[in-house]
Design a protein around this motif. Structure first.
Motif, PDB file in Angstrom:
ATOM      1  N   UNK A  93       0.830  -1.205   0.000  1.00 53.35           N
ATOM      2  CA  UNK A  93       0.000   0.000   0.000  1.00 53.35           C
ATOM      3  C   UNK A  93       0.866   1.258   0.000  1.00 53.35           C
ATOM      4  N   UNK A  94       1.910   1.239   0.804  1.00 52.11           N
ATOM      5  CA  UNK A  94       2.822   2.391   0.867  1.00 52.11           C
ATOM      6  C   UNK A  94       3.484   2.637  -0.489  1.00 52.11           C
ATOM      7  N   UNK A  95       3.886   1.569  -1.158  1.00 53.09           N
ATOM      8  CA  UNK A  95       4.532   1.699  -2.467  1.00 53.09           C
ATOM      9  C   UNK A  95       3.558   2.232  -3.513  1.00 53.09           C
ATOM     10  N   UNK A  96       2.310   1.777  -3.467  1.00 55.75           N
ATOM     11  CA  UNK A  96       1.300   2.296  -4.406  1.00 55.75           C
ATOM     12  C   UNK A  96       1.051   3.781  -4.170  1.00 55.75           C
ATOM     13  N   UNK A  97       1.059   4.198  -2.922  1.00 53.74           N
ATOM     14  CA  UNK A  97       0.913   5.616  -2.627  1.00 53.74           C
ATOM     15  C   UNK A  97       2.072   6.428  -3.163  1.00 53.74           C
ATOM     16  N   UNK A  98       3.272   5.859  -3.119  1.00 55.28           N
ATOM     17  CA  UNK A  98       4.449   6.563  -3.644  1.00 55.28           C
ATOM     18  C   UNK A  98       4.359   6.739  -5.161  1.00 55.28           C
ATOM     19  N   UNK A  99       3.705   5.795  -5.837  1.00 56.21           N
ATOM     20  CA  UNK A  99       3.541   5.914  -7.300  1.00 56.21           C
ATOM     21  C   UNK A  99       2.579   7.042  -7.636  1.00 56.21           C
TER      22      UNK A  99
END
Length: 291
Positions: A89-95
């Motif tokens: 989830x954190x990585x998707x937010x960074x995208x």
């Protein structure tokens, strides 16, 4: 051998060559895609690491890979391990906004059993931004208090792009949960001046909770507007006033004769003898008496 057979024999190699020219690039693309997927999967697996520094490095690497990582990360949101779900989830937010296809699964995660995972999903929706507004608006209607808290918190971070949620956010000012009411007030404040007319109307609402939340939001908005105006006034005061700093070119010039010594005044006569001063008498010594 008839003509038709000859034509078939001549055309057969050409057809085979055309087929190969079409198939070979497809095979190459499949191999390249498989290579990319294996790299993505190997990077995503690193999200299981409990070291925060290494996890952040992994998120940066995944972000560099672009949209190709979104399907794998979306699938990882359903992983059994809490560390993987939160990291994905954190990585998707960074995208950011490109990860809009993951919005439905992120909304589901707002009721995850783990508090940190819920927070990671909420922050991801905030960073995705305007594409997530519609889904978050629907989430505000959920019977689950945790979902309403997370959805209102996410909208509070999106700001002016969530202006379409103004009516429902005003309704949420009367929610049974205090945190939802507070988040909704902050979200209305984040939307800014666009929400002012609706908030002023809400000041007359029969529900005291809505009146209170609207007053809080309006107070913050008015405070921010006054701060901006004060900053502008301070900048204006710092600018020099040309009417004060520039000299008046029409004013009379100073009289130099009053400031400089009079060069026409008579000089003293150096030929006049100086008077000798009267010498001061020196006392004579008193002789010592011999006893």
């Amino acid at each position: 051998m008839d003509n038709n057979t000859r034509k078939k024999l001549i055309l057969a190699p050409k057809i085979a060559f055309i087929c190969l020219s079409v198939i070979l690039p497809l095979i190459g693309n499949v191999k390249a895609q498989n290579t990319i997927n294996s790299e993505v999967i190997s990077q995503v697996e690193k999200l299981r690491n409990t070291d925060k520094t290494k996890r952040l490095e992994t998120v940066r690497e995944l972000r560099k890979m672009g949209a190709s990582v979104i399907p794998v990360l979306t699938a990882a949101l359903q992983d059994k391990e809490q560390q993987m779900r939160g990291g994905a989830a954190f990585a998707l937010g960074a995208i950011g906004a490109e990860a809009r296809t993951a919005i439905p699964q992120l909304i589901v995660m707002l009721k995850d059993e783990d508090e940190q995972v819920r927070l990671d999903a909420t922050v991801a929706l905030r960073r995705i931004g305007s594409p997530a507004v519609s889904a978050l608006t629907e989430a505000l209607k959920s019977e689950n208090t945790l979902v309403r808290r997370s959805a209102s918190f996410a909208l509070a971070g999106i700001g002016a792009e969530a202006k379409q949620t103004i009516p429902i956010l005003i309704e949420m000012l009367a929610d049974n949960d205090e945190q939802v009411r507070l988040n909704s007030s902050v979200a209305l404040r984040g939307i800014g001046a666009t929400a002012t007319p609706a908030l002023r109307e809400a000041l007359q609402h029969k529900n005291p909770l809505i009146r209170k939340g609207a007053a809080v939001a309006l107070g913050q908005i008015n405070t921010e507007i006054s701060q901006i105006q004060n900053q502008q006034n301070q900048r204006d005061n710092l600018r020099p006033n040309p009417c004060v700093t520039r000299p008046n070119i029409c004013a009379p010039r100073p009289n130099i004769c009053t400031q400089r010594p009079n060069i026409c005044a008579p000089r003293p006569n150096i030929c006049v003898p100086r008077t000798n001063p009267t010498p001061t008498p020196t006392p004579s010594p008193v002789p010592r008496q011999i006893p």
